[in-house]
Design an enzyme around this catalytic site. Structure first.
Site, PDB file in Angstrom:
ATOM      1  N   ARG A  16       2.525  53.046  52.275  1.00  0.00           N
ATOM      2  CA  ARG A  16       3.373  53.367  50.993  1.00  0.00           C
ATOM      3  C   ARG A  16       2.421  53.034  49.629  1.00  0.00           C
ATOM      4  NH1 ARG A  16       4.470  52.582  45.780  1.00  0.00           N
ATOM      5  NH2 ARG A  16       4.833  50.303  46.281  1.00  0.00           N
ATOM      6  N   ASP A  17       2.586  52.054  49.325  1.00  0.00           N
ATOM      7  CA  ASP A  17       1.587  51.571  48.129  1.00  0.00           C
ATOM      8  C   ASP A  17      -0.038  51.986  48.357  1.00  0.00           C
ATOM      9  OD1 ASP A  17      -0.081  50.205  46.289  1.00  0.00           O
ATOM     10  OD2 ASP A  17       1.383  48.646  46.068  1.00  0.00           O
ATOM     11  N   HIS A 207       2.634  40.162  45.650  1.00  0.00           N
ATOM     12  CA  HIS A 207       1.894  41.222  45.827  1.00  0.00           C
ATOM     13  C   HIS A 207       0.676  41.114  44.929  1.00  0.00           C
ATOM     14  CE1 HIS A 207       1.792  46.015  46.397  1.00  0.00           C
ATOM     15  NE2 HIS A 207       1.057  45.483  45.626  1.00  0.00           N
ATOM     16  N   HIS A 209      -3.529  41.739  43.767  1.00  0.00           N
ATOM     17  CA  HIS A 209      -4.386  43.002  43.864  1.00  0.00           C
ATOM     18  C   HIS A 209      -5.724  41.985  43.809  1.00  0.00           C
ATOM     19  CE1 HIS A 209      -2.215  47.065  42.922  1.00  0.00           C
ATOM     20  NE2 HIS A 209      -1.559  46.252  43.641  1.00  0.00           N
ATOM     21  N   CYS A 240      -7.134  51.042  42.479  1.00  0.00           N
ATOM     22  CA  CYS A 240      -6.319  50.679  41.010  1.00  0.00           C
ATOM     23  C   CYS A 240      -6.182  51.698  40.146  1.00  0.00           C
ATOM     24  CB  CYS A 240      -7.310  49.481  40.487  1.00  0.00           C
ATOM     25  SG  CYS A 240      -6.654  49.102  38.968  1.00  0.00           S
ATOM     26  N   ASN A 249      -4.992  46.540  46.064  1.00  0.00           N
ATOM     27  CA  ASN A 249      -4.304  45.719  47.005  1.00  0.00           C
ATOM     28  C   ASN A 249      -5.125  45.145  47.833  1.00  0.00           C
ATOM     29  OD1 ASN A 249      -1.314  46.785  46.639  1.00  0.00           O
ATOM     30  ND2 ASN A 249      -2.124  48.738  47.521  1.00  0.00           N
TER      31      ASN A 249
END
Ligand code: ZN
Length: 306
Positions: A16-17, A207, A209, A240, A249
């Site tokens: 997804r992300d 979450h 990055h 990003c 991520n």
């Protein structure tokens, strides 16, 4: 280091992300990635998002991806939704764990959904009720929890206030998104402390990055503070959105490699996961930023030719 937990729960967000921030790939490729991840032993996967196809063409086929994907026993799958319409689609598709997003930064929230943070929080209260009435669990992801590309650093007290509001509105879990990689261990400590001071009991997920190289340091700091749930993306899929070419991520295999070496179980087979990272690279057609993907597991000692 303080004492380490026996188990850390990783939610794989690459499908997804990750894919949402890559060039679109065919439905078939998305299903392959999802199915391969389901076989790594990972306990949770954020599978798709139900967003408007014009806003995010990468997720236009979410229904079909999910229909075709294998449902592996022992894996909890979740979906992200932006609004009530998305929530109805996710529920109709059978999801019982659903994420909604609000940005701690007003400017970021307005740029994304054309509403203030407060207006989005009003919507979220309704969404949580809708999800609960349908028997689903609702997680609120607070984007730009550490910093915003438009506004700079985010005040932990503001984030804690948002958490307080969504907890009162019934959120089952809160996630903190380091949307542009601005978190550092000091800021992780400040945020977790501010949140715990107001809402000691709410389950918390981080979450991170790796845009500025701090993701693993942040992860260890959060673990020291008692956090045991993290998002990560296979291969570091995603990039990003604010800095072309920069990484986004945290790569799942980097987290797993570190945790296993410290005696923390994740349930994930690292060798299998690295193979999925190789597949992810092939599917998106670009090299991914993960160091463990580049170097391989510690025992892969065959020298390269030349
Ligand atoms: Zn992300």
């Amino acid at each position: 280091m303080g004492s380490m937990p026996g188990f850390v729960s990783i939610r794989e967000v690459g499908p997804r992300d990750g894919l949402q921030n890559e060039e679109p790939i065919p439905t078939e490729a998305k299903v392959r990635l999802l199915d391969a991840l389901s076989r790594t032993g990972v306990g949770r996967i954020e599978a798709v998002s139900f967003v408007h196809p014009k806003a995010i063409p990468q997720m236009a086929d979410a229904d079909e991806v999910w229909r075709r994907a294998e449902r592996t026993e022992g894996v909890r799958y979740s979906a992200l939704v932006p609004n009530t319409r998305g929530a109805h689609r996710a529920l109709a598709a059978g999801f019982t764990e659903i994420e909604v997003v609000v940005s701690a930064s007003d400017t970021h929230n307005r740029r994304n959904v054309n509403r203030s943070t407060d207006e989005s929080l009003d919507d979220i209260a309704e969404l949580v009720e809708l999800l609960h009435n349908a028997g689903a669990r609702a997680e609120v992801i607070v984007a730009t929890s550490f910093g915003c590309p438009y506004e700079g650093d985010t005040d932990p007290a503001r984030v804690a206030g948002i958490v307080d509001r969504v907890v009162r509105d019934g959120a089952d879990r809160v996630a903190f998104g380091d949307t542009t990689g601005m978190a550092t261990p000091r800021r992780v400590r400040e945020l977790v402390t501010a949140v715990r001071d107001r809402d000691a009991a709410v389950p918390v997920l981080m979450h991170f990055h790796n845009t500025r190289g701090t993701a693993l340091a942040n992860l260890l700091t959060a673990i020291e503070l008692g956090v045991t749930e993290f998002d990560a993306s296979v291969g570091g899929l995603g990039g990003c959105p604010y800095a072309p070419g920069a990484s986004g991520n945290l790569a799942t295999e980097e987290a797993v490699h570190l945790l296993h070496d410290m005696g923390v179980d994740t349930g994930i087979d690292l060798a299998a996961l690295i193979e999925v990272a190789e597949l992810a690279e092939e599917l998106v057609g670009r090299s991914l930023p993960s160091g463990v993907l580049r170097a391989g597991p510690r025992t892969r000692l065959t020298p390269l030719p030349g």
